[in-house]
Design a protein around this motif. Structure first.
Motif, PDB file in Angstrom:
ATOM      1  N   VAL A   1       9.116  10.365   7.061  1.00 20.30           N
ATOM      2  CA  VAL A   1      10.052  10.253   8.199  1.00 20.30           C
ATOM      3  C   VAL A   1      10.071   9.004   8.709  1.00 20.30           C
ATOM      4  CG1 VAL A   1      10.491  11.536  10.615  1.00 20.30           C
ATOM      5  CG2 VAL A   1       9.786  13.341   8.220  1.00 20.30           C
ATOM      6  N   GLU A   2      11.225   8.239   8.770  1.00 12.12           N
ATOM      7  CA  GLU A   2      10.421   6.540   8.916  1.00 12.12           C
ATOM      8  C   GLU A   2      11.284   6.453  10.273  1.00 12.12           C
ATOM      9  OE1 GLU A   2      11.912   4.988   5.202  1.00 12.12           O
ATOM     10  OE2 GLU A   2      10.674   6.334   3.398  1.00 12.12           O
ATOM     11  N   SER A   3      10.742   5.424  11.336  1.00 13.78           N
ATOM     12  CA  SER A   3      11.883   5.860  12.122  1.00 13.78           C
ATOM     13  C   SER A   3      11.915   4.073  11.573  1.00 13.78           C
ATOM     14  CB  SER A   3      10.925   6.121  13.144  1.00 13.78           C
ATOM     15  OG  SER A   3      10.578   6.914  13.134  1.00 13.78           O
TER      16      SER A   3
ATOM     17  N   ILE B   1       0.958  -1.389  -0.178  1.00 13.41           N
ATOM     18  CA  ILE B   1      -0.627   0.427   0.055  1.00 13.41           C
ATOM     19  C   ILE B   1       0.492   1.452   0.006  1.00 13.41           C
ATOM     20  CG2 ILE B   1      -2.045   0.818   1.503  1.00 13.41           C
ATOM     21  CD1 ILE B   1      -2.923  -1.525   2.835  1.00 13.41           C
ATOM     22  N   ARG B   2       0.586   2.167  -0.861  1.00 13.27           N
ATOM     23  CA  ARG B   2       1.929   3.322  -1.205  1.00 13.27           C
ATOM     24  C   ARG B   2       1.178   4.796  -0.085  1.00 13.27           C
ATOM     25  NH1 ARG B   2       6.386   4.169  -2.740  1.00 13.27           N
ATOM     26  NH2 ARG B   2       5.897   2.129  -4.857  1.00 13.27           N
ATOM     27  N   GLY B   3       1.441   4.603   1.277  1.00 11.99           N
ATOM     28  CA  GLY B   3       1.611   5.468   1.545  1.00 11.99           C
ATOM     29  C   GLY B   3       1.016   4.960   3.621  1.00 11.99           C
TER      30      GLY B   3
ATOM     31  N   VAL C   1       6.392  -8.530   5.295  1.00 13.65           N
ATOM     32  CA  VAL C   1       5.094  -8.482   6.243  1.00 13.65           C
ATOM     33  C   VAL C   1       4.151  -7.276   5.527  1.00 13.65           C
ATOM     34  CG1 VAL C   1       6.852  -9.609   8.092  1.00 13.65           C
ATOM     35  CG2 VAL C   1       6.635  -7.017   8.188  1.00 13.65           C
ATOM     36  N   ARG C   2       4.529  -6.323   4.834  1.00 12.91           N
ATOM     37  CA  ARG C   2       3.929  -6.015   4.524  1.00 12.91           C
ATOM     38  C   ARG C   2       3.070  -6.500   3.037  1.00 12.91           C
ATOM     39  NH1 ARG C   2       6.558  -0.704   0.840  1.00 12.91           N
ATOM     40  NH2 ARG C   2       7.871  -1.681  -0.371  1.00 12.91           N
ATOM     41  N   LEU C   3       3.345  -7.685   2.796  1.00 15.56           N
ATOM     42  CA  LEU C   3       2.452  -7.721   1.402  1.00 15.56           C
ATOM     43  C   LEU C   3       1.091  -8.505   1.938  1.00 15.56           C
ATOM     44  CD1 LEU C   3       6.000  -8.098  -0.417  1.00 15.56           C
ATOM     45  CD2 LEU C   3       4.434  -6.426  -0.991  1.00 15.56           C
TER      46      LEU C   3
ATOM     47  N   VAL D   1      14.932  13.644  -2.448  1.00 19.65           N
ATOM     48  CA  VAL D   1      15.624  13.548  -1.370  1.00 19.65           C
ATOM     49  C   VAL D   1      16.109  12.165  -0.545  1.00 19.65           C
ATOM     50  CG1 VAL D   1      15.952  14.731   1.701  1.00 19.65           C
ATOM     51  CG2 VAL D   1      15.404  15.546  -0.091  1.00 19.65           C
ATOM     52  N   ASP D   2      16.762  11.853  -0.953  1.00 21.03           N
ATOM     53  CA  ASP D   2      16.218  10.369   0.409  1.00 21.03           C
ATOM     54  C   ASP D   2      17.817   9.586   1.219  1.00 21.03           C
ATOM     55  OD1 ASP D   2      15.713   7.327  -1.533  1.00 21.03           O
ATOM     56  OD2 ASP D   2      16.090   6.961   0.610  1.00 21.03           O
ATOM     57  N   ARG D   3      17.183   9.846   2.224  1.00 18.83           N
ATOM     58  CA  ARG D   3      18.502   9.969   3.280  1.00 18.83           C
ATOM     59  C   ARG D   3      18.430   9.024   4.209  1.00 18.83           C
ATOM     60  NH1 ARG D   3      19.383  16.795   3.845  1.00 18.83           N
ATOM     61  NH2 ARG D   3      19.477  16.630   1.656  1.00 18.83           N
TER      62      ARG D   3
ATOM     63  N   THR E   1       6.837   5.674   7.518  1.00 23.58           N
ATOM     64  CA  THR E   1       5.871   6.452   7.889  1.00 23.58           C
ATOM     65  C   THR E   1       5.522   8.134   6.775  1.00 23.58           C
ATOM     66  OG1 THR E   1       5.606   6.217  10.154  1.00 23.58           O
ATOM     67  CG2 THR E   1       4.296   7.902   9.598  1.00 23.58           C
ATOM     68  N   TYR E   2       4.623   7.630   5.438  1.00 21.52           N
ATOM     69  CA  TYR E   2       4.088   9.010   5.250  1.00 21.52           C
ATOM     70  C   TYR E   2       3.404  10.768   5.488  1.00 21.52           C
ATOM     71  CZ  TYR E   2       5.375   6.039   1.112  1.00 21.52           C
ATOM     72  OH  TYR E   2       5.677   5.349  -0.182  1.00 21.52           O
ATOM     73  N   PHE E   3       3.397  11.154   5.928  1.00 25.05           N
ATOM     74  CA  PHE E   3       3.215  12.123   6.829  1.00 25.05           C
ATOM     75  C   PHE E   3       2.886  13.326   5.449  1.00 25.05           C
ATOM     76  CE2 PHE E   3       3.600  11.494  10.959  1.00 25.05           C
ATOM     77  CZ  PHE E   3       5.502  10.870  10.701  1.00 25.05           C
TER      78      PHE E   3
ATOM     79  N   LEU F   1      10.878  -5.427  -2.624  1.00 22.75           N
ATOM     80  CA  LEU F   1      11.619  -4.396  -1.718  1.00 22.75           C
ATOM     81  C   LEU F   1      11.249  -4.085  -0.929  1.00 22.75           C
ATOM     82  CD1 LEU F   1      12.959  -1.586  -2.217  1.00 22.75           C
ATOM     83  CD2 LEU F   1      10.262  -0.397  -2.853  1.00 22.75           C
ATOM     84  N   HIS F   2      11.831  -3.556   0.770  1.00 21.95           N
ATOM     85  CA  HIS F   2      11.294  -3.269   1.691  1.00 21.95           C
ATOM     86  C   HIS F   2      10.724  -4.450   2.600  1.00 21.95           C
ATOM     87  CE1 HIS F   2      12.760   0.421   1.559  1.00 21.95           C
ATOM     88  NE2 HIS F   2      11.529   0.929   1.082  1.00 21.95           N
ATOM     89  N   GLY F   3      10.958  -5.890   2.297  1.00 18.17           N
ATOM     90  CA  GLY F   3      10.889  -7.171   2.677  1.00 18.17           C
ATOM     91  C   GLY F   3       9.048  -7.742   2.656  1.00 18.17           C
TER      92      GLY F   3
HETATM   93  O1  TA6 Z   1      12.447   4.807   2.558  1.00 17.21           O
HETATM   94  C1  TA6 Z   1      12.684   5.198   1.070  1.00 17.21           C
HETATM   95  C2  TA6 Z   1      13.024   4.669  -0.066  1.00 17.21           C
HETATM   96  O2  TA6 Z   1      13.445   3.514   0.603  1.00 17.21           O
HETATM   97  C3  TA6 Z   1      13.017   5.066  -1.262  1.00 17.21           C
HETATM   98  O3  TA6 Z   1      14.077   5.062  -1.283  1.00 17.21           O
HETATM   99  C4  TA6 Z   1      11.988   4.639  -2.118  1.00 17.21           C
HETATM  100  O4  TA6 Z   1      12.259   3.202  -2.948  1.00 17.21           O
HETATM  101  C5  TA6 Z   1      10.457   4.583  -0.968  1.00 17.21           C
HETATM  102  O5  TA6 Z   1      11.413   3.948   0.092  1.00 17.21           O
HETATM  103  C6  TA6 Z   1       9.791   3.528  -1.799  1.00 17.21           C
HETATM  104  O6  TA6 Z   1       8.880   3.641  -0.634  1.00 17.21           O
HETATM  105  P1  TA6 Z   1       7.520   2.350  -0.544  1.00 17.21           P
HETATM  106  O7  TA6 Z   1       6.467   2.944   0.061  1.00 17.21           O
HETATM  107  O8  TA6 Z   1       7.480   1.415  -1.338  1.00 17.21           O
HETATM  108  O9  TA6 Z   1       8.239   1.982   0.392  1.00 17.21           O
END
Ligand code: TA6
Length: 299
Positions: free
Chosen positions: A269-271, A73-75, A96-98, A210-212, A167-169, A92-94
């Motif tokens: 802003v992700e923790s 889910i995007r948000g 458990v969110r799927l 920005v991606d930090r 987290t998407y604000f 991408l990103h593991g």
């Molecule tokens: O946290 C930033 C990031 O890794 C970006 O590089 C971009 O890939 C984004 O997450 C993707 O977000 P998503 O909603 O797919 O987890």
């Protein structure tokens, strides 16, 4: 009522916890405290909304987001575990969110709040991971507190993983927003491989992608939003990394499930504990990542 709703109906609390069929037919848990509301999809234990009564939503949700098994889910607040970012052998990103989590508990609180707890069926995690248990507690009052707990239940294997509440604000206009609290913190700039940088700005402004990843960062971060006239506060514990992301124009156009202009209405802003801050949990040990989101009117 769908089979899924019937299965979880016992966790409903009149006026506090209500189950319904959400977008894409996915099961949604609506939470109501005396002063705010929130919604969680069992899919990914994904908090998709948080709003104080009479105020603008705190969380952003893309109008183009997918709501389907196997898709993120995007948000809202994606739960990122057991890895952050891209991997050759996984999404991408593991994981458990799927897929769907289970409801474990619901409770109305004495202070007019409400709490639900969810668990991830770790038997669905590929065998290369040590046995572990994952639970996620969401507490709503006039603020939203999230706690992601991982327990290494293996007898003899340490468990290395990353975790992040991504987290998407929602903001009025990202180019008018400032992000405060990270001055002096070292960060990995994922758009520039020239090495570690140090944040020099007391108030970070966003005028491009920005991606930090701010590392060894335990600070409270505030998002100051003059257009919406509010300050959103991100407090955390059990987290050494803070990620700040906005896709800006070009990346937005590449994302299928994100509107071309939506970058102006959000900032992440992700923790968590990612990259150099990834965790190694000894057998029997537990780690808890906790984040509290609140907001107040700008004076
Ligand atoms: O946290 C930033 C990031 O890794 C970006 O590089 C971009 O890939 C984004 O997450 C993707 O977000 P998503 O909603 O797919 O987890």
């Amino acid at each position: 009522m769908s089979v899924d709703l019937e299965k979880w109906k016992r966790f409903e609390i009149p006026g506090r916890v209500v189950l319904s069929e959400g977008n894409g037919g996915l099961t949604k848990v609506l939470m109501h405290s005396d002063s705010a509301s929130a919604e969680i999809y069992l899919h990914g234990a994904h908090v998709a909304g948080f709003q104080k009564n009479g105020e603008a939503p705190i969380l952003f949700m893309s109008a183009s987001s997918r709501f389907e098994e196997g898709q993120p889910i995007r948000g809202g607040i994606p739960v990122i575990f057991p890895w952050f970012g891209a991997r050759e052998d996984g999404p991408l990103h593991g994981l458990v969110r799927l897929s769907p989590w289970h409801l474990l508990e619901s409770a109305a609180l004495a202070d007019g709040g409400v709490r639900v707890r969810l668990g991830f069926p770790t038997d669905s995690v590929p065998g290369q991971w040590p046995s572990h248990e994952v639970s996620y507690e969401v507490t709503l009052t006039d603020r939203l507190t999230l706690e992601l707990t991982v327990t290494n239940t293996s007898a003899d294997k340490s468990f290395e993983f990353e975790n992040c509440l991504h987290t998407y604000f929602a903001v009025g206009d990202v180019s008018g927003v400032s992000i405060q609290g990270l001055e002096g913190v070292s960060y990995i700039d994922r758009l520039d491989s020239s090495g570690l940088k140090i944040e020099k700005d007391e108030a970070i402004r966003i005028g491009s992608e920005v991606d930090r990843i701010y590392i060894n960062s335990k600070e409270v971060v505030e998002i100051v939003d003059p257009m919406l006239g509010r300050r959103i506060r991100v407090e955390k514990s059990g987290s050494a990394s803070t990620v700040v992301w906005n896709p800006w124009i070009n990346k937005s156009r590449q994302l299928q499930d994100f509107g071309d202009e939506e970058y102006g209405k959000m900032v992440c802003v992700e923790s968590g504990n990612v990259g150099p801050n990834k965790l190694s949990l000894q057998p029997g040990a537990t780690s808890a990542l906790s984040v509290t989101l609140s907001s107040r009117r700008m004076e």
